[in-house]
Motif scaffolding. Sequence first.
Motif, PDB file in Angstrom:
ATOM      1  N   ALA A 132       0.636  -0.940  -0.007  1.00  0.00           N
ATOM      2  CA  ALA A 132      -0.189  -0.018  -0.255  1.00  0.00           C
ATOM      3  C   ALA A 132       0.955   1.295   0.096  1.00  0.00           C
ATOM      4  O   ALA A 132       0.607   2.260  -1.012  1.00  0.00           O
ATOM      5  CB  ALA A 132      -0.938   0.083   0.888  1.00  0.00           C
ATOM      6  N   TYR A 133       2.004   1.138   0.903  1.00  0.00           N
ATOM      7  CA  TYR A 133       2.379   2.511   0.842  1.00  0.00           C
ATOM      8  C   TYR A 133       3.568   2.489  -0.247  1.00  0.00           C
ATOM      9  O   TYR A 133       3.316   3.591  -1.206  1.00  0.00           O
ATOM     10  CB  TYR A 133       3.949   1.827   2.338  1.00  0.00           C
ATOM     11  N   ILE A 134       4.076   1.602  -1.218  1.00  0.00           N
ATOM     12  CA  ILE A 134       4.978   1.939  -2.697  1.00  0.00           C
ATOM     13  C   ILE A 134       3.682   2.071  -3.314  1.00  0.00           C
ATOM     14  O   ILE A 134       3.849   2.867  -4.189  1.00  0.00           O
ATOM     15  CB  ILE A 134       5.181  -0.062  -3.209  1.00  0.00           C
ATOM     16  N   ALA A 135       2.053   1.424  -3.064  1.00  0.00           N
ATOM     17  CA  ALA A 135       1.057   2.773  -4.540  1.00  0.00           C
ATOM     18  C   ALA A 135       0.970   3.614  -4.308  1.00  0.00           C
ATOM     19  O   ALA A 135       1.052   4.278  -4.990  1.00  0.00           O
ATOM     20  CB  ALA A 135       0.398   1.257  -4.130  1.00  0.00           C
ATOM     21  N   ASN A 136       0.827   3.839  -2.890  1.00  0.00           N
ATOM     22  CA  ASN A 136       1.103   5.375  -2.611  1.00  0.00           C
ATOM     23  C   ASN A 136       1.515   6.155  -3.074  1.00  0.00           C
ATOM     24  O   ASN A 136       1.586   7.410  -3.610  1.00  0.00           O
ATOM     25  CB  ASN A 136       0.532   5.447  -0.946  1.00  0.00           C
ATOM     26  N   GLN A 137       3.191   5.745  -2.693  1.00  0.00           N
ATOM     27  CA  GLN A 137       4.410   6.400  -3.024  1.00  0.00           C
ATOM     28  C   GLN A 137       3.989   6.556  -5.428  1.00  0.00           C
ATOM     29  O   GLN A 137       4.708   7.561  -5.617  1.00  0.00           O
ATOM     30  CB  GLN A 137       5.442   6.083  -2.867  1.00  0.00           C
ATOM     31  N   ALA A 138       3.690   5.385  -5.758  1.00  0.00           N
ATOM     32  CA  ALA A 138       4.126   5.299  -7.245  1.00  0.00           C
ATOM     33  C   ALA A 138       2.898   6.274  -7.418  1.00  0.00           C
ATOM     34  O   ALA A 138       3.314   7.295  -8.326  1.00  0.00           O
ATOM     35  CB  ALA A 138       3.737   4.649  -7.983  1.00  0.00           C
ATOM     36  N   ARG A 139       1.770   6.160  -6.795  1.00  0.00           N
ATOM     37  CA  ARG A 139       0.807   7.319  -7.560  1.00  0.00           C
ATOM     38  C   ARG A 139       0.956   9.125  -6.823  1.00  0.00           C
ATOM     39  O   ARG A 139       1.195   9.436  -7.900  1.00  0.00           O
ATOM     40  CB  ARG A 139      -0.633   7.064  -6.595  1.00  0.00           C
ATOM     41  N   ILE A 140       1.755   9.230  -6.549  1.00  0.00           N
ATOM     42  CA  ILE A 140       2.399  10.730  -5.816  1.00  0.00           C
ATOM     43  C   ILE A 140       3.623  11.134  -6.790  1.00  0.00           C
ATOM     44  O   ILE A 140       3.535  12.008  -8.095  1.00  0.00           O
ATOM     45  CB  ILE A 140       3.225  10.802  -4.454  1.00  0.00           C
ATOM     46  N   ASN A 141       4.131   9.913  -7.099  1.00  0.00           N
ATOM     47  CA  ASN A 141       5.112  10.289  -8.053  1.00  0.00           C
ATOM     48  C   ASN A 141       4.597  10.885  -9.824  1.00  0.00           C
ATOM     49  O   ASN A 141       4.782  11.176 -10.349  1.00  0.00           O
ATOM     50  CB  ASN A 141       6.266   9.051  -8.476  1.00  0.00           C
TER      51      ASN A 141
ATOM     52  N   LEU B  82      11.633   4.387   0.715  1.00  0.00           N
ATOM     53  CA  LEU B  82      10.903   2.768   1.512  1.00  0.00           C
ATOM     54  C   LEU B  82      10.759   2.249  -0.361  1.00  0.00           C
ATOM     55  O   LEU B  82      10.820   0.785  -0.350  1.00  0.00           O
ATOM     56  CB  LEU B  82       9.801   3.114   1.663  1.00  0.00           C
ATOM     57  N   SER B  83       9.751   2.666  -1.336  1.00  0.00           N
ATOM     58  CA  SER B  83       9.931   1.802  -2.069  1.00  0.00           C
ATOM     59  C   SER B  83      10.703   1.815  -2.965  1.00  0.00           C
ATOM     60  O   SER B  83      10.979   0.607  -2.988  1.00  0.00           O
ATOM     61  CB  SER B  83       9.042   2.841  -3.099  1.00  0.00           C
ATOM     62  N   THR B  90      15.667   1.925  -8.422  1.00  0.00           N
ATOM     63  CA  THR B  90      16.808   2.810  -7.926  1.00  0.00           C
ATOM     64  C   THR B  90      16.103   3.518  -7.956  1.00  0.00           C
ATOM     65  O   THR B  90      14.368   4.275  -8.319  1.00  0.00           O
ATOM     66  CB  THR B  90      17.336   2.897  -9.625  1.00  0.00           C
ATOM     67  N   SER B  91      16.594   5.033  -6.765  1.00  0.00           N
ATOM     68  CA  SER B  91      15.570   6.021  -6.455  1.00  0.00           C
ATOM     69  C   SER B  91      15.549   7.161  -6.874  1.00  0.00           C
ATOM     70  O   SER B  91      16.615   7.414  -8.024  1.00  0.00           O
ATOM     71  CB  SER B  91      16.157   6.117  -5.132  1.00  0.00           C
ATOM     72  N   ILE B  92      14.580   8.262  -7.219  1.00  0.00           N
ATOM     73  CA  ILE B  92      14.395   9.871  -7.997  1.00  0.00           C
ATOM     74  C   ILE B  92      14.999  10.238  -5.793  1.00  0.00           C
ATOM     75  O   ILE B  92      14.735  11.683  -6.098  1.00  0.00           O
ATOM     76  CB  ILE B  92      13.475   9.836  -8.240  1.00  0.00           C
ATOM     77  N   TYR B  93      15.244   9.688  -5.040  1.00  0.00           N
ATOM     78  CA  TYR B  93      15.959  10.673  -4.162  1.00  0.00           C
ATOM     79  C   TYR B  93      17.521  10.810  -3.417  1.00  0.00           C
ATOM     80  O   TYR B  93      17.715   9.645  -3.112  1.00  0.00           O
ATOM     81  CB  TYR B  93      14.560   9.966  -3.143  1.00  0.00           C
ATOM     82  N   THR B  94      17.977  11.499  -3.040  1.00  0.00           N
ATOM     83  CA  THR B  94      18.799  12.293  -2.921  1.00  0.00           C
ATOM     84  C   THR B  94      18.765  12.838  -1.103  1.00  0.00           C
ATOM     85  O   THR B  94      17.654  12.981  -0.454  1.00  0.00           O
ATOM     86  CB  THR B  94      19.532  13.161  -3.182  1.00  0.00           C
ATOM     87  N   ILE B  95      19.224  11.230  -0.106  1.00  0.00           N
ATOM     88  CA  ILE B  95      19.320  11.765   1.408  1.00  0.00           C
ATOM     89  C   ILE B  95      20.665  12.009   1.849  1.00  0.00           C
ATOM     90  O   ILE B  95      21.394  11.646   1.821  1.00  0.00           O
ATOM     91  CB  ILE B  95      19.310  10.309   2.249  1.00  0.00           C
ATOM     92  N   GLN B 137      -0.276  10.062   3.689  1.00  0.00           N
ATOM     93  CA  GLN B 137      -1.769  10.189   3.829  1.00  0.00           C
ATOM     94  C   GLN B 137      -2.003  11.585   3.861  1.00  0.00           C
ATOM     95  O   GLN B 137      -2.871  12.451   3.641  1.00  0.00           O
ATOM     96  CB  GLN B 137      -2.200   8.654   4.177  1.00  0.00           C
ATOM     97  N   ALA B 138      -1.521  11.571   5.578  1.00  0.00           N
ATOM     98  CA  ALA B 138      -1.726  13.426   5.939  1.00  0.00           C
ATOM     99  C   ALA B 138      -1.205  14.100   5.179  1.00  0.00           C
ATOM    100  O   ALA B 138      -1.414  15.423   4.638  1.00  0.00           O
ATOM    101  CB  ALA B 138      -1.218  12.973   7.142  1.00  0.00           C
ATOM    102  N   ARG B 139       0.181  14.499   4.324  1.00  0.00           N
ATOM    103  CA  ARG B 139       0.776  15.549   3.458  1.00  0.00           C
ATOM    104  C   ARG B 139       0.020  15.149   2.417  1.00  0.00           C
ATOM    105  O   ARG B 139       0.581  16.674   2.145  1.00  0.00           O
ATOM    106  CB  ARG B 139       2.228  14.374   3.326  1.00  0.00           C
ATOM    107  N   ILE B 140      -0.299  14.293   1.950  1.00  0.00           N
ATOM    108  CA  ILE B 140      -1.273  14.368   0.861  1.00  0.00           C
ATOM    109  C   ILE B 140      -2.741  14.937   0.793  1.00  0.00           C
ATOM    110  O   ILE B 140      -2.759  16.087  -0.082  1.00  0.00           O
ATOM    111  CB  ILE B 140      -1.687  13.255  -0.191  1.00  0.00           C
TER     112      ILE B 140
END
Lengths: 193, 193
Positions: A132-141, B82-83, B90-95, B137-140
């Motif tokens: 669910a988390y991964i799907a949510n992240q994909a939706r945002i991206n 997390l994804s 591969t990640s689209i983020y830098t930490i 979800q709260a962020r969205i």
Amino acid sequence: MFEQLFKSIQDKVILTQEELELCKTFFIPKKLRKKQVLLQEGDICIYNTFIEKGLLRSFTMDEKGNEHIVQFAIEGWWITDLSSYLTNSTSIYTIEALEDSELLLLTTSAREALMDKIPMFERYQRLLLQNAYIANQARINSALTETAEEKYINLGNTYPGIVKRVPQHMIASYLGLTPETLSRIRKQISLRK
Amino acid sequence: MFEQLFKSIQDKVILTQEELELCKTFFIPKKLRKKQVLLQEGDICIYNTFIEKGLLRSFTMDEKGNEHIVQFAIEGWWITDLSSYLTNSTSIYTIEALEDSELLLLTTSAREALMDKIPMFERYQRLLLQNAYIANQARINSALTETAEEKYINLGNTYPGIVKRVPQHMIASYLGLTPETLSRIRKQISLRK
């Protein structure tokens, strides 16, 4: 009634026949006819719902009365407002059946009890949460980076079963497009074939 | 080195002293100086990172070179993509570290092994996932429904520790505002006090 649920569980973890039978006792079976509502905006979402048969959607309504579709779900999927369900807060979503549906409802306390009794059910729940988390992240991206046409094509590739069963104006709402824009995109795609 | 981690775990589940000692052996300690990078965009995120001390941020860069900050994290928190971590993509983020930081790194295989050996560590991970999902979800919802001023005030109320330690232009980036807009909002708020 539990065929799809058992398939979903056993795709992810191994449960004994006894444990599967025990699982059954924690779920509340429910049937919904098309257009009936499972969760009303403003209520607390007290069920995590597994779909044995049918199709549901969750949506929110803005101040102008426009619906924004958040999720579709078909047999073999779970649907809920997870934030409301886990935190006992009121939901901003409505969940409604788009087809006659057969559901299995799980309250938070039944879920906790099941995880205590069957550790592999907790693993199953963790894996669902990860997905669910991964799907949510994909939706945002996707919302941030894809064009309207890319969003439509990817939806069809990822969830062909849903695109075929849902009216086009709802697909448009899910993608954040007007029905006219979606219609234009579909015409362009068909001309290119 | 493991104080904050043990506190985080024991806030959520009960582990024996033996299990806590076993936990230690699965983490890789790492120190980062301010401005050093933990994950580079385009790489696979192979660690879930717990912060014992310090402050990190994750961000993505658009085609015009503008940074969009996705998350801040301070001691006691986890940070990762997390994804990427869970799907090996591969990640689209830098930490990056915004302060000198002390970290505990957990690979996916170490995490799997820990969950197999200590069922309560799996519960801890599930509860973290639930919280991450809810925060996401709260962020969205916040992005969809709140005004710029509401976003800023809520951030300060929810995470006072972060707002005090992070430069204002990064707070603006996190909230999706220009630095000028944020500066105007802060002036309006202080005038009202």
